[in-house]
Enzyme design. Structure first.
Site, PDB file in Angstrom:
ATOM      1  N   GLU A 110      22.529 -14.095 -33.315  1.00  0.00           N
ATOM      2  CA  GLU A 110      21.456 -15.097 -33.336  1.00  0.00           C
ATOM      3  C   GLU A 110      22.128 -16.469 -33.335  1.00  0.00           C
ATOM      4  OE1 GLU A 110      17.444 -13.538 -35.648  1.00  0.00           O
ATOM      5  OE2 GLU A 110      19.042 -14.345 -36.859  1.00  0.00           O
TER       6      GLU A 110
ATOM      7  N   ASN B  66      15.782 -11.479 -39.776  1.00  0.00           N
ATOM      8  CA  ASN B  66      15.609 -11.206 -41.209  1.00  0.00           C
ATOM      9  C   ASN B  66      14.247 -11.664 -41.731  1.00  0.00           C
ATOM     10  OD1 ASN B  66      18.017  -9.934 -41.402  1.00  0.00           O
ATOM     11  ND2 ASN B  66      19.121 -11.623 -42.361  1.00  0.00           N
TER      12      ASN B  66
ATOM     13  N   SER C 167      22.929 -16.510 -43.254  1.00  0.00           N
ATOM     14  CA  SER C 167      21.787 -15.711 -42.816  1.00  0.00           C
ATOM     15  C   SER C 167      20.514 -16.179 -43.505  1.00  0.00           C
ATOM     16  CB  SER C 167      22.040 -14.234 -43.112  1.00  0.00           C
ATOM     17  OG  SER C 167      22.338 -14.069 -44.474  1.00  0.00           O
TER      18      SER C 167
END
Ligand code: 3HC
Length: 702
Positions: free
Chosen positions: A444, A482, A411
């Protein structure tokens, strides 16, 4: 006859086929075509009945959503005209249904005298999901067929039911097999032969009784599940009208409330979202005909929370999946968690035991990395450390099939650098799942600089069996979701120092419509996760010394307040209960930290809290678009709705910005920049669009 409707005659029955791909929506011309066929058949003594069906993949999937709010050519017939004509037909009309009969499509079927459906067909009135209600008689006719209780639940939820359930509820009269037109015509001929009186749903009034308190109960449940939304309330108002008013009065009420909903900002937002969700799969340089690699077998590296959740997606989709760990106890723990997760869903009645058994049978655990050799995709979900990941990818590259896709669930880390550890960077891609990975709809898909088109197309295509919505993004710190989250969280923390408490911020954000406020969300995700990432970042890319930052999240982690899992975080939790309770210890910590930082605390209105949290989202989203890291503003909206609980009925942050108006967004950013400095510097894209009088909606993909 309209080119969107074709007719053929079979032995005294006119087959009226709507042929308006892809989903036979009731676009301008369709009602006219069907009505012309009815008129012609009514005058022809050789014709005894009609069958209405859809050509291609489905029956009618509803009104044409693209035509909402657009002017109609003078004289063009409407769905309301069509429904009146069908119901008034002196000769029987049978709807023969395959695929989906949805919204206006089901309403048209309900105006026919009988309905037959094939195996696999589905039925629903999903208008509520578009911020409207079934406006062509659905709220008045469905309760007359199924009884009020079942209809109310279907209409308020927008859920679909399969044909066997539709039969049990009385929505269809028979389940048929074989050729649809022939089966429909056979049913119609039988009706004629038996001289059955025409069955008009509007005249069926014997199922309209409801138990005492039924509507009150429904409204209570809407207050819980439909928080902030208008359409579910209007839906139940209409069903109540069906139960209490004569048919024509109920129809008038339905029509008035339909018009009200259609004109509402919520419906506009939800319709934007409907199309945004369907646009995400359209990638300008990866055309639809790009070859796609089949994924018949998957391997997941790492049996932690993320790896286990990802493995469950494959197992539930019926794709054999191998879960690889390095230590036997970690593997056993991971498998046990998966089993417990499935068992909980079974216990709650949302999954049959047989489905759990089938899913578990797809799952194999191993400590041997060589087991990835037969996988078509390998997804890494190990510790967030570049060294660890590069080492792993080099090993995977040596073991995996030459054309296997190697995916990382990172991430935060650079997918290109990870890919550089392999000899197949074109097959390396990011698959960023959201926690809990077996629940959250967002995926994603991170395209590296060298990822090839087939790898992109194949990974995007995987979303369908995994029941995810995949959005393609580019490589940058935090990717899209994020990266935007960072500014939102930063302001949430600053607001604490300036005068708010976690519960104030969370309430304001929840009242805006988010599923959860930022502090409750952090407690759920685990405060230690970001803490670890922050510590790592401080080493790799230290913060400029003159930049404001909040020490609060570090302070609570130093006290071991990692969130729900430790019974304390930004809130305190009772054992075994996820309800967040405001904690005086946290309030004291915040007040002390503000004092130490020389900040004078003040009362902060909810409106300011929302503005301070949302503007960074919009501003960062605009930068991401400018840098080409998301294809469309709508893609960002989909990421925020499915990944972060942004209210779909506000369309997503970029759509919401357009509703505020970019000149106003720009003015707010400039005011905050003047007061608080460079965190608020408007993105060049917002400046350009605002100054040229345009919104994000004017941007083209790419
Ligand atoms: N109007 C216009 N376009 C529609 C449409 C509709 N009702 N339903 C689907 N489409 C389009 C999609 O935008 C997509 O277009 P694209 O290929 O250009 O992107 C294409 O049809 C295929 O749709 P999906 O990608 O969603 O295909 P699926 O096979 O996955 O799903 C479906 C098919 C189940 C029919 C799904 O599209 C769906 O749920 N559609 C909406 C159904 C609906 O909400 N109907 C109610 C409409 S409102 C109404 O009827 C008002 C009435 O009460 C008066």
């Amino acid at each position: 006859m309209s080119s969107l409707v074709r007719t053929t005659t079979q032995d005294g029955v006119v087959i009226i086929a709507v042929d308006n791909p892809p989903v036979n929506a009731l676009s301008i011309g369709v009602p006219d075509g069907i009505m012309d066929a009815l008129t012609a058949g009514a005058d022809d003594p050789a014709i005894g009945a009609f069958v209405l069906l859809g050509a291609g993949r489905t029956f009618i999937a509803g009104a044409d959503i693209r035509e909402f709010g657009r002017p109609r050519p003078p004289g063009a017939k409407t769905i309301f005209d069509l429904i009146a004509a069908l119901e008034a037909s002196p000769k029987p009309v049978v709807a023969a249904i395959h695929g989906t009969a949805l919204g206006g499509g089901l309403e048209v079927a309900l105006a026919c005298h009988w309905r037959v459906g094939v195996k696999g067909s589905q039925y629903g009135l999903p208008e509520v999901k578009l911020g409207i209600l079934p406006g062509a008689g659905g709220t008045q006719r469905l309760p007359r067929l199924t009884g009020v209780e079942a209809a109310a639940k279907l209409i308020v939820s927008g859920d679909f039911v399969p044909v066997d359930k539709a039969l049990a509820l009385g929505i269809v009269d028979a389940v048929v097999e074989g050729d649809l037109a022939e089966a429909g015509a056979a049913f119609a001929r039988q009706v004629v032969a038996e001289r059955r009186p025409l069955r008009r749903v509007r005249d069926m009034n014997d199922r309209l009784a409801v138990p005492d308190g039924f509507f009150e109960g429904m409204r209570k449940s809407i207050a819980r599940s439909g928080r902030g939304q208008v359409a579910p309330w209007r839906c139940i108002d209409c069903v109540e009208a069906a139960a209490t008013l004569p048919f024509d009065e109920g129809i008038r009420r339905e029509r008035a409330l339909f018009e009200e909903c259609l004109a509402s900002p919520q419906s506009k937002a939800l319709r934007h979202f409907f199309f945004a969700e369907r646009e995400v799969g359209k990638i300008p340089d990866v055309p639809k005909d790009t070859p796609v690699q089949a994924v018949a077998r998957a391997a997941i590296i790492g049996a932690g929370t993320m790896g286990g959740g990802i493995a469950m997606n494959f197992a539930s989709a019926g794709i054999p999946v191998t879960l690889v760990e390095t230590a036997a106890d970690a593997l056993e723990r991971g498998l046990a968690t998966i089993r417990a997760n499935y068992a909980r869903t079974v216990a709650s009645g949302r999954l049959p035991q047989a489905a759990m058994d089938k899913a578990m049978a797809q799952l194999t655990g191993t400590l041997d990395l060589a087991a990835v050799a037969d996988a078509d995709i390998v997804i890494e979900a190990v510790f967030e450390d570049m060294g660890v990941k590069k080492d792993l990818f080099a090993r995977l590259d040596a073991i995996a099939k030459p054309d296997a896709i190697l995916a990382t669930n990172t991430s935060t880390l650079d997918v290109d650098e990870i890919a550089s550890a392999t000899k197949r960077p074109e097959k390396v891609i990011g698959t960023h799942f959201f926690s809990p990975a077996n629940v959250m709809k967002l995926l994603e898909v991170v395209r590296g600089a060298r990822t090839d088109r087939t790898t992109i197309a194949s990974t995007m295509a995987l979303a369908k069996p995994l029941k995810k919505v995949a959005v393609l993004v580019g490589v940058c710190d935090g990717f899209v979701g994020n990266r935007m989250l960072a500014g939102y969280m930063r302001q949430a923390l600053f607001l604490l120092e300036e005068g708010a408490l976690p519960q104030d911020v969370d309430r304001a954000i929840q009242d805006f419509g988010f599923a959860m406020g930022p502090f409750a969300m952090m407690d759920l995700a685990g405060n230690d996760v970001e803490w670890r990432i922050r510590k790592h970042r401080e080493k790799t890319s230290p913060r400029p010394s003159n930049q404001r930052f909040s020490r609060l999240p570090d302070l609570i982690c130093e006290e071991g307040r990692f969130g729900q899992k430790t019974g304390a975080g930004w809130y305190r939790y009772e054992p075994g209960d996820r309800t967040p309770h405001p904690d005086p210890a946290i309030a004291a910590l915040i007040v002390e930290e503000a004092r130490a930082s020389g900040i004078t605390r003040r009362a902060i209105p909810a409106e300011e809290i929302v503005q301070r949290c949302l503007l960074p989202l919009i501003n960062e989203g605009a930068r991401i678009l400018d840098e080409g890291l998301a294809l469309r503003p709508g893609d960002i909206d989909v990421i925020w709705v499915y990944g972060y609980g942004f209210p779909s009925w506000k369309g997503g942050p970029m759509f919401h910005a357009d509703q505020i108006g970019l000149p106003e967004v720009l003015a707010q950013l400039r005011r905050l920049e003047a007061e608080q400095g460079s965190f608020w510097t408007p993105s060049p894209l917002i400046v350009r669009l605002a100054e040229s009088g345009q919104g994000f909606a004017s941007l083209k993909a790419g």
